[in-house]
Design a protein around this motif. Structure first.
Motif, mmCIF file in Angstrom:
data_model
loop_
_atom_site.group_PDB
_atom_site.id
_atom_site.type_symbol
_atom_site.label_atom_id
_atom_site.label_comp_id
_atom_site.label_asym_id
_atom_site.label_seq_id
_atom_site.Cartn_x
_atom_site.Cartn_y
_atom_site.Cartn_z
ATOM 1 N N VAL A 12 0.906 -1.303 0.044
ATOM 2 C CA VAL A 12 -0.058 -0.005 -0.003
ATOM 3 C C VAL A 12 0.954 1.318 -0.098
ATOM 4 O O VAL A 12 1.722 1.194 0.943
ATOM 5 C CB VAL A 12 -1.134 0.242 1.220
ATOM 6 N N VAL A 13 0.828 1.977 -1.124
ATOM 7 C CA VAL A 13 1.550 3.426 -1.123
ATOM 8 C C VAL A 13 0.372 4.558 -1.024
ATOM 9 O O VAL A 13 -0.657 4.601 -1.718
ATOM 10 C CB VAL A 13 2.261 3.569 -2.343
ATOM 11 N N THR A 14 0.588 5.419 0.185
ATOM 12 C CA THR A 14 -0.369 6.489 0.317
ATOM 13 C C THR A 14 0.121 7.614 -0.429
ATOM 14 O O THR A 14 1.249 7.943 -0.374
ATOM 15 C CB THR A 14 -0.711 6.824 1.861
ATOM 16 N N GLY A 15 -0.590 8.760 -0.840
ATOM 17 C CA GLY A 15 -0.282 9.840 -1.412
ATOM 18 C C GLY A 15 0.357 9.425 -2.958
ATOM 19 O O GLY A 15 1.393 10.218 -3.250
ATOM 20 N N ALA A 16 -0.322 8.511 -3.446
ATOM 21 C CA ALA A 16 0.333 8.092 -4.843
ATOM 22 C C ALA A 16 -0.297 8.549 -6.116
ATOM 23 O O ALA A 16 -0.257 7.800 -7.039
ATOM 24 C CB ALA A 16 0.286 6.455 -4.703
ATOM 25 N N ALA A 17 -0.971 9.672 -6.077
ATOM 26 C CA ALA A 17 -1.534 10.147 -7.360
ATOM 27 C C ALA A 17 -0.432 10.459 -8.270
ATOM 28 O O ALA A 17 -0.603 10.835 -9.508
ATOM 29 C CB ALA A 17 -2.831 10.883 -7.019
ATOM 30 N N ARG A 18 0.633 11.128 -7.753
ATOM 31 C CA ARG A 18 1.662 12.054 -8.492
ATOM 32 C C ARG A 18 2.844 11.953 -7.531
ATOM 33 O O ARG A 18 3.043 11.399 -6.656
ATOM 34 C CB ARG A 18 0.996 13.362 -8.750
ATOM 35 N N GLY A 19 3.930 12.707 -8.053
ATOM 36 C CA GLY A 19 5.030 12.678 -7.574
ATOM 37 C C GLY A 19 5.878 11.476 -7.016
ATOM 38 O O GLY A 19 5.937 10.387 -7.447
ATOM 39 N N ILE A 20 6.339 11.821 -5.597
ATOM 40 C CA ILE A 20 6.905 10.637 -5.078
ATOM 41 C C ILE A 20 6.137 9.394 -5.022
ATOM 42 O O ILE A 20 6.716 8.180 -5.085
ATOM 43 C CB ILE A 20 7.604 11.186 -3.757
ATOM 44 N N GLY A 21 4.935 9.426 -4.481
ATOM 45 C CA GLY A 21 4.112 8.321 -4.308
ATOM 46 C C GLY A 21 3.716 7.577 -5.521
ATOM 47 O O GLY A 21 3.911 6.349 -5.544
ATOM 48 N N ALA A 22 3.829 8.364 -6.894
ATOM 49 C CA ALA A 22 3.624 7.665 -7.940
ATOM 50 C C ALA A 22 4.771 6.941 -8.208
ATOM 51 O O ALA A 22 4.752 5.659 -8.938
ATOM 52 C CB ALA A 22 2.908 8.616 -9.099
ATOM 53 N N ALA A 23 5.807 7.441 -8.273
ATOM 54 C CA ALA A 23 7.219 6.762 -8.591
ATOM 55 C C ALA A 23 7.442 5.677 -7.953
ATOM 56 O O ALA A 23 7.933 4.508 -8.095
ATOM 57 C CB ALA A 23 8.350 7.888 -8.470
ATOM 58 N N ARG A 219 25.126 18.935 -7.068
ATOM 59 C CA ARG A 219 24.761 19.889 -7.761
ATOM 60 C C ARG A 219 23.317 19.671 -8.709
ATOM 61 O O ARG A 219 23.317 19.783 -10.042
ATOM 62 C CB ARG A 219 25.796 20.339 -8.549
ATOM 63 N N ARG A 220 22.345 18.857 -8.290
ATOM 64 C CA ARG A 220 21.360 18.751 -9.016
ATOM 65 C C ARG A 220 20.132 18.527 -8.084
ATOM 66 O O ARG A 220 20.348 18.405 -6.840
ATOM 67 C CB ARG A 220 21.371 17.377 -9.866
ATOM 68 N N ARG A 221 18.996 18.680 -8.472
ATOM 69 C CA ARG A 221 17.650 18.510 -7.765
ATOM 70 C C ARG A 221 17.442 17.088 -7.904
ATOM 71 O O ARG A 221 17.731 16.377 -8.578
ATOM 72 C CB ARG A 221 16.579 19.247 -8.268
ATOM 73 N N GLY A 222 16.649 16.602 -6.819
ATOM 74 C CA GLY A 222 16.304 15.325 -6.689
ATOM 75 C C GLY A 222 15.055 15.012 -7.329
ATOM 76 O O GLY A 222 14.481 15.903 -7.903
ATOM 77 N N ARG A 223 15.060 13.633 -7.753
ATOM 78 C CA ARG A 223 13.630 13.549 -8.660
ATOM 79 C C ARG A 223 12.982 12.279 -7.990
ATOM 80 O O ARG A 223 13.472 11.518 -6.873
ATOM 81 C CB ARG A 223 14.200 12.568 -9.918
ATOM 82 N N PRO A 224 11.484 12.181 -8.072
ATOM 83 C CA PRO A 224 10.937 11.328 -7.253
ATOM 84 C C PRO A 224 11.579 9.659 -7.291
ATOM 85 O O PRO A 224 11.258 9.032 -6.379
ATOM 86 C CB PRO A 224 9.589 11.404 -7.877
ATOM 87 N N GLU A 225 12.312 9.410 -8.432
ATOM 88 C CA GLU A 225 12.503 8.017 -8.929
ATOM 89 C C GLU A 225 13.844 7.795 -7.782
ATOM 90 O O GLU A 225 14.287 6.666 -7.352
ATOM 91 C CB GLU A 225 13.157 7.998 -10.165
ATOM 92 N N ASP A 226 14.586 8.830 -7.505
ATOM 93 C CA ASP A 226 15.540 8.724 -6.411
ATOM 94 C C ASP A 226 15.076 8.375 -5.201
ATOM 95 O O ASP A 226 15.610 7.300 -4.451
ATOM 96 C CB ASP A 226 16.267 10.082 -6.122
ATOM 97 N N ILE A 227 13.798 8.743 -4.571
ATOM 98 C CA ILE A 227 13.207 8.354 -3.332
ATOM 99 C C ILE A 227 12.837 6.984 -3.621
ATOM 100 O O ILE A 227 12.879 5.887 -2.705
ATOM 101 C CB ILE A 227 12.127 9.350 -3.231
ATOM 102 N N ALA A 228 12.154 6.651 -4.785
ATOM 103 C CA ALA A 228 11.640 5.306 -5.115
ATOM 104 C C ALA A 228 12.529 4.331 -5.044
ATOM 105 O O ALA A 228 12.480 3.230 -4.435
ATOM 106 C CB ALA A 228 11.047 5.331 -6.382
ATOM 107 N N GLN A 229 13.802 4.541 -5.320
ATOM 108 C CA GLN A 229 14.858 3.606 -5.273
ATOM 109 C C GLN A 229 15.382 3.207 -3.795
ATOM 110 O O GLN A 229 15.690 2.050 -3.380
ATOM 111 C CB GLN A 229 16.284 4.119 -5.981
ATOM 112 N N ALA A 230 15.298 4.261 -3.039
ATOM 113 C CA ALA A 230 15.516 3.952 -1.639
ATOM 114 C C ALA A 230 14.437 3.371 -0.842
ATOM 115 O O ALA A 230 14.964 2.240 -0.051
ATOM 116 C CB ALA A 230 15.604 5.407 -0.895
#
Length: 255
Positions: A12-23, A219-230
């Protein structure tokens, strides 16, 4: 990818409509899990559902206010009936109501604590019965580097710091039952929420990003996929001896 409900773990993933949750939902489906995506608006999860289904995954969208205990119990019951008993939980749902403390209303504070912290507690309480029954489980809470303090976010920072404490306590309580509980604390990630913060500050998202990137060692901004990997790492079978940890995913040292 396995499609046998009895063999496939359910997340179960909450807040998954977009952004980090979707990734995160897409990544866990890629890892072979069936995924239930919770969001306040079930229809808003359509893109996440389409992404997972096109890749051959099993997914269910559930409309749920995670700060409401009855909706949480009903949502988890629906997942159990339609996908199987969930043994993986990712608490990602969140809102922002940023303001300086002298302007922040009671409702601004309570609503943010309600979604982030109360919501994570209610979800963890509902899912743990399935985890402990199975003798195996993984819970990952999404905190933030803002837990260390951030101007204009006394509500958000408090909620995210609270999630770190909740993580460590649940790790102690649920560890003996084969359940690990860990925490991912993102730094600057490009999402709708960070765009809203830029708007609140009265600057463009590009200006906001440029300002923050200068302070990030990679020297870059993070991506939702970076969090998904963790999150994917914490959910793996091989991560079974990692419990009660807070991992900052911020392009540099925090904490």
């Amino acid at each position: 990818m396995s499609t046998t409900p009895t063999a496939q773990k359910v997340a179960v993933v909450t807040g998954a409509a977009r952004g980090i949750g979707a990734a995160v939902a897409a990544r866990l489906a890629q890892d072979g899990l069936a995924v239930a995506v919770f969001d306040l608006d079930e229809a808003a999860c359509a893109t996440t559902v389409e992404t997972v289904e096109k890749a051959g995954g099993r997914i269910l969208a559930v409309g749920c206010d995670v700060s409401d205990s009855e909706q949480v119990e009903a949502g988890v019951a629906r997942v159990t009936a339609e996908l199987g008993a969930p043994t993986v939980l990712v608490n990602n749902a969140g809102i922002i109501r940023d303001n300086l403390v002298f302007r922040m209303t009671d409702q601004d504070f309570d609503s943010v604590i309600g979604v982030h912290l109360r919501g994570a507690f209610l979800m963890a309480r509902a899912v743990q019965r399935h985890q402990t029954a199975a003798g195996w489980g993984r819970t990952v809470n999404l905190s933030s580097s803002a837990a260390l303090g951030n101007r204009g976010q006394s509500n958000y920072s408090s909620a995210k710091a609270g999630l770190m404490g909740l993580t460590k306590t649940l790790a102690i309580e649920l560890g003996p039952f084969g359940v690990t509980v860990n925490c991912v604390a993102p730094g600057f990630i490009a999402t709708d929420m960070t765009e809203a913060t830029a708007e609140r500050m009265g600057i463009t998202f590009e200006e906001f990003t440029e300002r923050y990137v200068k302070t990030i060692p990679v020297r870059r901004r993070g991506r939702p996929e970076d969090i998904a990997q963790a999150v994917s790492f914490f959910v793996r079978e091989e991560a079974g001896f990692v419990n009660g940890q807070v991992l900052f995913v911020a392009g540099g040292p925090k904490g």
